[in-house]
Design a protein around this motif. Sequence first.
Motif, mmCIF file in Angstrom:
data_model
loop_
_atom_site.group_PDB
_atom_site.id
_atom_site.type_symbol
_atom_site.label_atom_id
_atom_site.label_comp_id
_atom_site.label_asym_id
_atom_site.label_seq_id
_atom_site.Cartn_x
_atom_site.Cartn_y
_atom_site.Cartn_z
ATOM 1 N N ALA A 64 0.924 -1.184 -0.051
ATOM 2 C CA ALA A 64 0.085 -0.128 0.191
ATOM 3 C C ALA A 64 0.971 1.081 -0.077
ATOM 4 O O ALA A 64 0.395 2.191 -0.531
ATOM 5 N N LEU A 115 -0.216 6.623 -3.153
ATOM 6 C CA LEU A 115 -0.172 6.701 -1.809
ATOM 7 C C LEU A 115 1.252 7.570 -1.652
ATOM 8 O O LEU A 115 1.518 7.775 -0.374
ATOM 9 N N THR A 130 -19.177 10.379 10.266
ATOM 10 C CA THR A 130 -17.783 9.857 9.485
ATOM 11 C C THR A 130 -16.681 10.820 9.635
ATOM 12 O O THR A 130 -15.884 10.654 8.674
ATOM 13 N N MET A 165 -13.984 10.244 10.964
ATOM 14 C CA MET A 165 -12.710 9.468 10.903
ATOM 15 C C MET A 165 -13.146 8.185 9.985
ATOM 16 O O MET A 165 -13.880 7.685 10.377
ATOM 17 N N HIS A 166 -12.625 8.156 9.038
ATOM 18 C CA HIS A 166 -13.253 7.101 7.821
ATOM 19 C C HIS A 166 -12.247 5.871 7.820
ATOM 20 O O HIS A 166 -10.778 5.740 7.842
ATOM 21 N N PHE A 167 -13.206 4.968 7.741
ATOM 22 C CA PHE A 167 -12.417 3.370 7.594
ATOM 23 C C PHE A 167 -12.476 3.259 6.209
ATOM 24 O O PHE A 167 -13.580 3.125 5.505
ATOM 25 N N TYR A 168 -11.236 3.208 5.738
ATOM 26 C CA TYR A 168 -11.101 2.978 4.286
ATOM 27 C C TYR A 168 -10.479 1.775 3.715
ATOM 28 O O TYR A 168 -9.938 1.031 4.475
ATOM 29 N N ARG A 169 -10.999 1.234 2.747
ATOM 30 C CA ARG A 169 -10.339 0.232 2.238
ATOM 31 C C ARG A 169 -9.935 0.247 0.695
ATOM 32 O O ARG A 169 -10.344 1.249 0.157
ATOM 33 N N ASP A 217 -9.172 7.722 1.341
ATOM 34 C CA ASP A 217 -8.197 8.145 2.602
ATOM 35 C C ASP A 217 -8.803 9.184 3.009
ATOM 36 O O ASP A 217 -9.480 10.020 2.277
ATOM 37 N N ALA A 218 -8.884 9.281 4.315
ATOM 38 C CA ALA A 218 -9.463 10.259 5.198
ATOM 39 C C ALA A 218 -9.020 10.324 6.534
ATOM 40 O O ALA A 218 -8.957 9.174 7.246
ATOM 41 N N VAL A 219 -8.017 11.154 6.837
ATOM 42 C CA VAL A 219 -7.510 11.091 8.127
ATOM 43 C C VAL A 219 -7.994 12.345 9.173
ATOM 44 O O VAL A 219 -7.994 12.092 10.163
ATOM 45 N N HIS A 250 -17.522 4.012 -0.707
ATOM 46 C CA HIS A 250 -16.705 3.457 0.285
ATOM 47 C C HIS A 250 -17.065 3.884 1.585
ATOM 48 O O HIS A 250 -17.136 3.320 2.846
ATOM 49 N N ILE A 251 -17.737 4.911 1.666
ATOM 50 C CA ILE A 251 -18.186 5.583 3.023
ATOM 51 C C ILE A 251 -19.395 4.973 3.772
ATOM 52 O O ILE A 251 -19.229 4.729 4.739
ATOM 53 N N HIS A 252 -20.148 4.597 2.719
ATOM 54 C CA HIS A 252 -21.861 3.888 3.208
ATOM 55 C C HIS A 252 -21.638 2.782 3.413
ATOM 56 O O HIS A 252 -20.948 2.128 2.511
ATOM 57 N N GLU A 269 -4.801 -1.266 8.220
ATOM 58 C CA GLU A 269 -5.481 0.189 8.067
ATOM 59 C C GLU A 269 -4.788 1.157 9.109
ATOM 60 O O GLU A 269 -4.320 2.382 8.716
ATOM 61 N N ILE A 281 -0.976 1.744 8.094
ATOM 62 C CA ILE A 281 -0.982 2.489 6.731
ATOM 63 C C ILE A 281 -1.242 4.004 6.926
ATOM 64 O O ILE A 281 -0.435 4.978 6.583
ATOM 65 N N GLN A 282 -2.303 4.262 7.608
ATOM 66 C CA GLN A 282 -2.756 5.578 7.875
ATOM 67 C C GLN A 282 -1.750 6.303 8.702
ATOM 68 O O GLN A 282 -1.403 7.507 8.493
ATOM 69 N N LYS A 299 1.518 7.067 6.729
ATOM 70 C CA LYS A 299 1.251 8.175 5.743
ATOM 71 C C LYS A 299 1.281 9.480 6.209
ATOM 72 O O LYS A 299 1.612 10.706 5.679
ATOM 73 N N LEU A 310 -10.569 3.744 14.036
ATOM 74 C CA LEU A 310 -11.314 2.669 13.153
ATOM 75 C C LEU A 310 -11.810 1.500 13.672
ATOM 76 O O LEU A 310 -13.204 1.242 13.061
ATOM 77 N N ARG A 313 -15.643 2.665 14.002
ATOM 78 C CA ARG A 313 -16.348 2.468 12.690
ATOM 79 C C ARG A 313 -16.696 1.113 12.256
ATOM 80 O O ARG A 313 -18.017 0.792 12.141
ATOM 81 N N ARG A 352 -19.591 0.012 14.590
ATOM 82 C CA ARG A 352 -21.024 0.591 14.015
ATOM 83 C C ARG A 352 -21.584 -0.313 13.077
ATOM 84 O O ARG A 352 -22.712 -0.547 12.957
#
Lengths: 189, 190
Positions: A74, A80, A147, A149-153, A161-163, A187-189, B49, B52-53, B56, B78, B81, B84
Amino acid sequence: MNCENFNDRLPEYLDETLSTTEQAAAREHVQKCGACQQAVARQEALAKSIRLSFNRETQGLSLSAETRQNILNALKQPSLQPTSWERLRACCAVLWLKPVRVGLVLLCLLLLISGSRFHRQRAERSTLPATAQAASDIYVIDVPIETEMHFYRRQNNRVVDAVVTGVSVIDASFSGNLSPATSLKRHIH
Amino acid sequence: MAEIPSCSAQKAADSFDVQEFIDSHGDRLLRSAYLLCGNATEAQDLVQETLIQAIKSWRGFRGESAPYTWLHGILLNLCRRYHRKQKRLVYDEDVVLKETFQVDQARDMDQDFCAARLTKAMQELSREHREVILLRFYENMKIEEIARQTGVSSGTVKSRLHYAMRGLEQLIPREMNLFASDGTHPIGTP
Ligand SMILES: [Zn+2]
């Protein structure tokens, strides 16, 4: 100090984070009070047992080779690599928590974002086809508070990406033909 | 080896070895994640995750806390989320757990079984209570550190800790005698 006061302060007493005076008063009380000695002993026993159980339950776990490789992969992805926007955001993170500066920083950020977008669009419009142009752009989108803080894949080569906490900013890179807003929502929902 | 360039003079020395960063924090973070989410596979994903986060955004790390504490903050977010999303699934699992426990009650309650039961009980607590138990007893944080990490007051942390412990007492049957192995008190017995 009486038993009620002592019990209120028991966690901090064990942490030794009470003020010097209070810590001394608590120590003095517990030395004389059998009930509070028992309360201390019970707390310590509970803590020890829970720790023991947690350690026992997790001792066999370690990060898998696959997970390690996924992380390294990644980080190697071109999408990235730190962008100028990420660098700016990381540097500005120092200022986020200082309330007086937040307004100023936000204003500068907005100016910079709009400036860089304008600049980039001008630079790219002439050379890139529409999809490639969308793929290389940076999107700033408002999202609901929950949302923050985002759990992203990562799916294939699409990365979301969201930090940033507190402020609803998403920094996303896309490749592929979906419109950025569509795939981002997915991705968000 | 991937190296992360830095953006300020103060952080000039921090272009670090990613492999070393993963080695020093990965396993510990994974165990914490497992206790938070109750699923080994999801724990791997969550830590992936998180790392990685974190790598970065390493330049955003201000050094005000230990790197691990900072990492753990990302993990908590994380997990919030994740939970939830998984709520429904977790509740379903609870029902199964309670049913199987009735059957198992007569069996010898060895330490491994108790440890497993406690971990399962964690998943039955509310998110706030699970976090406070983990930070207090696994991450060994002081009340004020937990307050900083979860963004609430020390008073709230103490109150959550109190109710979380009561929750565990109710979830773990007395006859399980979780703490008897130490020669101390069974859970639920003052
Ligand atoms: Zn007393």
